[in-house]
Design an enzyme around this catalytic site. Structure first.
Site, PDB file in Angstrom:
ATOM      1  N   PRO A 252       0.734  -1.354   0.118  1.00  0.00           N
ATOM      2  CG  PRO A 252       0.131  -0.908   2.138  1.00  0.00           C
ATOM      3  CD  PRO A 252       0.733  -1.841   1.400  1.00  0.00           C
ATOM      4  N   GLY A 254       3.679   2.330   1.967  1.00  0.00           N
ATOM      5  CA  GLY A 254       4.275   2.713   3.438  1.00  0.00           C
ATOM      6  C   GLY A 254       5.919   2.996   3.110  1.00  0.00           C
ATOM      7  CE  LYS A 255       9.051  -2.497   3.738  1.00  0.00           C
ATOM      8  NZ  LYS A 255       7.452  -2.823   3.421  1.00  0.00           N
ATOM      9  CG  ASP A 272       1.339  -3.564  -5.993  1.00  0.00           C
ATOM     10  OD1 ASP A 272       1.981  -3.786  -4.988  1.00  0.00           O
ATOM     11  OD2 ASP A 272       0.282  -4.471  -6.146  1.00  0.00           O
ATOM     12  CG  ASP A 298       4.203  -9.785 -13.367  1.00  0.00           C
ATOM     13  OD1 ASP A 298       5.129  -9.551 -12.438  1.00  0.00           O
ATOM     14  OD2 ASP A 298       3.683 -10.760 -13.652  1.00  0.00           O
ATOM     15  CG  ASP A 317       8.182  -5.115   1.016  1.00  0.00           C
ATOM     16  OD1 ASP A 317       8.789  -5.835   1.673  1.00  0.00           O
ATOM     17  OD2 ASP A 317       7.418  -4.117   1.175  1.00  0.00           O
ATOM     18  CB  CYS A 370       6.982  -9.328   6.378  1.00  0.00           C
ATOM     19  SG  CYS A 370       5.737  -9.796   5.563  1.00  0.00           S
TER      20      CYS A 370
HETATM   21  C1  LIG Z   1       4.634  -7.056   0.779  1.00  0.00           C
HETATM   22  S1  LIG Z   1       3.691  -6.006  -0.223  1.00  0.00           S
HETATM   23  C2  LIG Z   1       4.562  -4.699  -0.357  1.00  0.00           C
HETATM   24  C3  LIG Z   1       4.326  -3.716   0.797  1.00  0.00           C
HETATM   25  C4  LIG Z   1       4.882  -2.342   0.251  1.00  0.00           C
HETATM   26  N1  LIG Z   1       6.213  -2.335  -0.428  1.00  0.00           N
HETATM   27  C5  LIG Z   1       4.861  -1.182   1.218  1.00  0.00           C
HETATM   28  O1  LIG Z   1       5.972  -0.933   2.024  1.00  0.00           O
HETATM   29  O2  LIG Z   1       3.744  -0.736   1.764  1.00  0.00           O
HETATM   30  C6  LIG Z   1       3.621  -7.202  -1.643  1.00  0.00           C
HETATM   31  C7  LIG Z   1       2.905  -6.273  -2.876  1.00  0.00           C
HETATM   32  O3  LIG Z   1       3.331  -6.861  -4.193  1.00  0.00           O
HETATM   33  C8  LIG Z   1       2.390  -7.012  -4.969  1.00  0.00           C
HETATM   34  N2  LIG Z   1       3.057  -7.944  -5.863  1.00  0.00           N
HETATM   35  C9  LIG Z   1       2.893  -9.304  -6.098  1.00  0.00           C
HETATM   36  N3  LIG Z   1       3.334  -9.787  -6.944  1.00  0.00           N
HETATM   37  C10 LIG Z   1       3.792  -8.695  -7.908  1.00  0.00           C
HETATM   38  C11 LIG Z   1       4.371  -8.679  -9.232  1.00  0.00           C
HETATM   39  N4  LIG Z   1       4.740  -9.620  -9.766  1.00  0.00           N
HETATM   40  N5  LIG Z   1       4.616  -7.510  -9.565  1.00  0.00           N
HETATM   41  C12 LIG Z   1       4.234  -6.400  -8.961  1.00  0.00           C
HETATM   42  N6  LIG Z   1       3.734  -6.413  -7.732  1.00  0.00           N
HETATM   43  C13 LIG Z   1       3.492  -7.609  -7.181  1.00  0.00           C
HETATM   44  C14 LIG Z   1       1.178  -7.228  -4.301  1.00  0.00           C
HETATM   45  O4  LIG Z   1       0.055  -6.656  -5.137  1.00  0.00           O
HETATM   46  C15 LIG Z   1       1.498  -6.514  -2.879  1.00  0.00           C
HETATM   47  O5  LIG Z   1       0.869  -5.205  -2.898  1.00  0.00           O
END
Ligand SMILES: C[S@@+](CC[C@H](N)C(=O)[O-])C[C@H]1O[C@@H](n2cnc3c(N)ncnc32)[C@H](O)[C@@H]1O
Length: 429
Positions: A252, A254-255, A272, A298, A317, A370
């Site tokens: 969402p 945060g980073k 994302d 992606d 992340d 995480c």
């Molecule tokens: C751990 S969360 C990231 C948290 C974010 N970095 C933050 O600090 O708020 C993982 C995110 O990766 C996205 N995601 C998963 N696979 C992905 C991909 N292949 N390409 C881009 N985004 C992806 C998901 O939709 C999710 O929002």
């Protein structure tokens, strides 16, 4: 007309345990049906039930030899929530049991109401002893107990125990708008006791959690709710003025916001693959008064969204099992299965390989999860370093135990969530 809280709690648990929705999704869908004053009870019933599921179900099973309720997800949700209320909350006996019996009728489970009544009364009066197996004792799925034991032979019992702890509410101060001392003073003026974080320079830990909406600094953009372990990503990435920075899995946000708070002169692309979640990144950045290029895409397929200009900094992340944040999201325990760590590792390897090609020589990539399972962390990065001749380990985070290729923070260490960091630099040719 609002729906009684125990009915709503059963509906929430059915969505998580039978339909595989996350607790956040299930609460967002169902909690508004309860009256506002009842929503904290719905939340307490749902969280407690998922935290202690194996224990609660073992006790219910001991009292119901036929175990028919296991085949009926709504009845299961109602019984588990009732069992948690009986032992974990301070609702008076008669009120809670009669409300649960009434909830059974409202859920069209009138035929089971006698059983619900008998089981919940017995749990209050004389709860059966728990079986001695570790999955029940630690309220974790058996496969995860095994995975933790293999990964952390000395530490796993503490890790398992701390996964039930109520996590602290940690805030991040935007130091361009207020020093940490000023933030602590502003919180004290509101009557909120807080302490500086131990490793992240912008972290403030509230002694008593509160609703985020009660903190004025949040809407004003100088405070953000973020665990201290997650606050280590942006300093580790350490972008310089003018750097092109990629936050590859940004929602969402945060980073992403943290990166720009620390280095407003960087140019950030927040990517994302979920357009719905990317909107949260836009909202978070707008709240903090920051701008970035937000793209749906992606990260494993950069040819679809990359313009060919290298990035000096990349934060990956990565999506993961989330086993480091079970204390915040107890649903994770029941939504994952034993194949997930390896399945996630395949995704993580693909993301790391694809994104490395976008990194400028001399640039830095921070890999974070995480998760606390080595398959998703050490194994992914060590394997990458062994194959990628131009990749070298770079600075360490100020917390976590070295694992070889990276650093692992276990849940509860320094009060933090479980997190893994590896910082890699691309050697110039
Ligand atoms: C751990 S969360 C990231 C948290 C974010 N970095 C933050 O600090 O708020 C993982 C995110 O990766 C996205 N995601 C998963 N696979 C992905 C991909 N292949 N390409 C881009 N985004 C992806 C998901 O939709 C999710 O929002």
């Amino acid at each position: 007309m609002s729906t009684p809280p125990r009915v709503v709690a059963a509906l929430v648990l059915e969505r998580v345990l039978a339909r595989g929705e996350t607790l956040d999704e299930a609460l967002a869908a169902q909690a508004p049906r309860a009256a506002e004053r009842d929503r904290p009870l719905v939340q307490a019933l749902a969280y407690g039930s998922l935290r202690w599921l194996t224990r609660l179900e073992a006790q219910i099973s001991a009292l119901t030899p036929r175990n028919d309720w296991r085949r009926d997800p709504l009845l299961r949700g109602l019984l588990v929530a009732g069992a948690w209320e009986a032992q974990g909350l301070s609702t008076p006996d008669h009120a809670a049991v009669s409300e649960a019996v009434d909830a059974a009728r409202r859920l069209r489970r009138g035929r089971a109401s006698g059983m619900v009544n008998a089981v919940l009364r017995r749990l209050r009066r004389d709860p059966p002893a728990l079986p001695a197996d570790e999955a029940t004792q630690y309220a974790l799925p058996a496969w995860l107990v095994e995975a933790l034991r293999r990964a952390w032979p000395d530490d796993w019992p503490g890790v398992a125990e701390r996964s039930h702890a109520h996590p602290p509410m940690t805030l991040r101060v935007n130091r361009r708008q207020a020093s940490r001392e000023a933030a602590l003073a502003a919180l004290a003026e509101q009557g909120r006791e807080a302490d500086p974080g131990t490793v992240a320079p912008e972290a403030v830990v509230l002694r008593t959690p509160c609703a985020a909406s009660e903190l004025p600094g949040l809407a004003e953009g100088w405070l953000t709710v973020q665990d201290e372990a997650a606050q280590l990503a942006a300093p580790l990435l350490d972008p310089r003025p003018g750097d092109r920075v990629l936050e590859a899995c940004a929602a969402p946000g945060g980073k992403a916001l943290h990166i720009l708070e620390r280095q407003p002169e960087a140019s950030l692309m927040a990517l994302d693959r979920s357009s719905r979640r990317l909107q949260q990144v836009r909202d978070n950045l707008a709240r903090g008064g920051c701008e970035a290029e937000c793209r749906v895409g992606d990260a494993a397929e950069p040819e679809r969204w990359w313009d060919g200009e290298p990035f000096q900094r990349i934060l990956l992340d990565a999506p993961c099992t989330g086993t480091g944040v079970i204390r915040r999201h107890p649903d994770i325990k029941w939504l994952r299965d034993p194949a997930d760590p390896e399945r996630m590792a395949a995704v993580q390897r693909a993301l790391l390989g694809a994104l490395w090609r976008l990194l400028a020589p001399g640039g830095r990539l921070v890999y974070a999860t995480c998760s606390i399972l080595p398959a998703e962390n050490e194994a992914v990065v060590a394997d990458f370093l062994a194959r990628q001749g131009d990749a070298a380990p770079a600075p360490a985070p100020p917390a976590g135990r070295p694992t070889g290729a990276g650093y692992q923070i276990l849940p509860g260490e320094g009060g933090m969530d479980g997190f893994f960091y590896a910082c890699l630099e691309r050697q110039s040719a």
